[in-house]
Write a protein that holds these residues in place. Structure first.
Motif, PDB file in Angstrom:
ATOM      1  N   SER A  92       0.845  -1.181   0.000  1.00 53.16           N
ATOM      2  CA  SER A  92       0.000   0.000   0.000  1.00 53.16           C
ATOM      3  C   SER A  92       0.880   1.231   0.000  1.00 53.16           C
ATOM      4  N   ALA A  94       0.558   5.683   0.908  1.00 54.59           N
ATOM      5  CA  ALA A  94      -0.319   6.637   1.582  1.00 54.59           C
ATOM      6  C   ALA A  94       0.354   7.990   1.710  1.00 54.59           C
ATOM      7  N   ARG A  99      -5.024   6.709   1.118  1.00 52.48           N
ATOM      8  CA  ARG A  99      -4.275   5.452   1.128  1.00 52.48           C
ATOM      9  C   ARG A  99      -4.779   4.588  -0.031  1.00 52.48           C
ATOM     10  N   GLU A 145      -9.763   0.608  13.579  1.00 48.35           N
ATOM     11  CA  GLU A 145      -8.325   0.771  13.820  1.00 48.35           C
ATOM     12  C   GLU A 145      -7.951   0.271  15.202  1.00 48.35           C
ATOM     13  N   VAL A 170       5.258  -2.774   8.040  1.00 43.09           N
ATOM     14  CA  VAL A 170       4.405  -1.597   7.883  1.00 43.09           C
ATOM     15  C   VAL A 170       4.139  -1.359   6.401  1.00 43.09           C
ATOM     16  N   GLY A 171       2.883  -1.147   6.049  1.00 41.24           N
ATOM     17  CA  GLY A 171       2.487  -0.917   4.670  1.00 41.24           C
ATOM     18  C   GLY A 171       1.917  -2.133   3.968  1.00 41.24           C
ATOM     19  N   CYS A 186      -4.417  -3.933   7.058  1.00 39.23           N
ATOM     20  CA  CYS A 186      -3.252  -3.148   6.658  1.00 39.23           C
ATOM     21  C   CYS A 186      -2.494  -2.708   7.900  1.00 39.23           C
ATOM     22  N   ARG A 187      -1.177  -2.943   7.882  1.00 40.21           N
ATOM     23  CA  ARG A 187      -0.345  -2.472   8.991  1.00 40.21           C
ATOM     24  C   ARG A 187       0.074  -1.043   8.677  1.00 40.21           C
ATOM     25  N   THR A 188      -0.489  -0.089   9.392  1.00 35.28           N
ATOM     26  CA  THR A 188      -0.242   1.318   9.112  1.00 35.28           C
ATOM     27  C   THR A 188       0.836   1.924   9.998  1.00 35.28           C
ATOM     28  N   TRP A 193      -2.878  -0.907  13.268  1.00 40.47           N
ATOM     29  CA  TRP A 193      -3.474  -1.706  12.200  1.00 40.47           C
ATOM     30  C   TRP A 193      -4.833  -1.138  11.837  1.00 40.47           C
ATOM     31  N   GLN A 194      -5.201  -1.268  10.569  1.00 40.87           N
ATOM     32  CA  GLN A 194      -6.545  -0.914  10.131  1.00 40.87           C
ATOM     33  C   GLN A 194      -7.204  -2.123   9.487  1.00 40.87           C
TER      34      GLN A 194
END
Length: 222
Positions: A92, A94, A99, A145, A170-171, A186-188, A193-194
Motif C-alpha cells: 500500500s 499513503a 491510502r 483501527e 508496515v504498509g 493493513c499495517r499502518t 493496524w486498520q
C-alpha cells in the motif's frame, strides 16, 4: 441524482457517461457500529491500557480496476491520485489524506476523506482511457483501527495470518478470514493496524474485538 448532489456536483455528474453519486453529500450517514459504540460497554480485566480501538468512520472507499501492466493506466491513475499506484502484491501507499491498497493484480482500494471521493472519482473517469472499472463502496464498508502494544495479540486471536514484523511489515495489506467473517488488514504503523470490513459484518467484528481485547486492557476511543 439531483436529490443527493449539490447543484454543482449534479451538473458535473450529469456530464459523465455513467451515473456518479456523492454518497455523503446531503443524505444523513450513520456508522455501522454506531449503536455498539453508544450502548455497548466493556469491563477490561486489567487496569493497564494495552490496546486502543476506534472506528475511522464514514470515509470514502473506491474500488479501481485496470491492467497493472498497462503503463498508461498506471500513470494516469497515479497522476490523479497524487500517489504511485502500487503494483507490487500486498503493498500500500499513503499520504496525509489518501491510502491506496493493492487487492489483486488488477484491483485497488482507494480510501480518502468522504468529501474528496466524488471529486476523485470524477477526475479518474475524466483522465483514464481504455478498459477500467470504478465502483464507489463508501456506504458498504468501514474501518476499525487498533493501536497499542497488544494490538497484534488481538489479531493473533482472530485470524490465521502471520503478523510478525519480518513477514508483515508496515504498509503490507492482505485479505483474510477474521473471526467468522473476513477483513482486509493493513499495517499502518509498528503498533497500528486498520481493518477494512463489510458494513453487514462490522457490528459483529466490533463486538468480537471488544471481547478479544478485554484481557489486554482494551480502551475504545470515540
Amino acid at each position: 441524482m439531483s436529490d443527493v448532489l449539490s447543484t454543482e456536483k449534479a451538473e458535473v455528474a450529469a456530464s459523465n457517461d455513467v451515473a456518479v453519486m456523492d454518497q455523503y453529500c446531503t443524505l444523513p450517514a450513520q456508522s455501522p457500529v454506531f449503536d455498539s459504540q453508544k450502548h455497548f460497554t466493556i469491563q477490561p480485566t486489567t487496569s493497564k491500557t494495552g490496546v486502543v480501538m476506534k472506528e475511522v468512520a464514514l470515509m470514502g472507499h473506491l474500488i479501481l480496476r485496470g491492467n497493472s501492466d498497462n503503463a498508461n493506466f498506471v500513470g494516469e491513475a497515479s497522476q490523479v491520485l497524487g500517489l504511485e499506484l502500487p503494483t507490487k502484491p500486498l503493498t500500500s501507499v499513503a499520504n496525509d489524506v489518501t491510502r491506496i491498497m493493492w487487492l489483486s493484480p488488477d484491483e485497488w482500494l482507494i480510501i480518502s476523506s468522504n468529501d474528496m471521493m466524488f471529486d476523485i472519482e470524477i477526475a479518474l473517469r475524466a483522465k483514464l482511457t481504455g478498459h477500467y472499472s470504478i465502483v464507489n463502496q463508501s456506504g458498504g464498508q468501514t474501518i476499525i483501527e487498533l493501536s497499542g502494544d497488544h494490538s497484534v495479540d488481538i489479531l493473533k486471536k482472530s485470524m490465521p495470518l502471520d503478523v510478525h514484523p519480518k513477514v508483515f511489515p508496515v504498509g503490507k495489506v492482505a485479505a483474510t478470514i477474521f473471526a467468522k467473517s473476513s477483513a482486509v488488514i493493513c499495517r499502518t504503523g509498528e503498533t497500528q493496524w486498520q481493518l477494512v470490513v463489510r458494513r453487514s459484518f462490522a457490528d459483529y467484528i466490533w463486538r468480537w474485538l471488544v471481547d478479544a481485547g478485554q484481557e489486554f486492557g482494551l480502551t475504545i476511543e470515540k
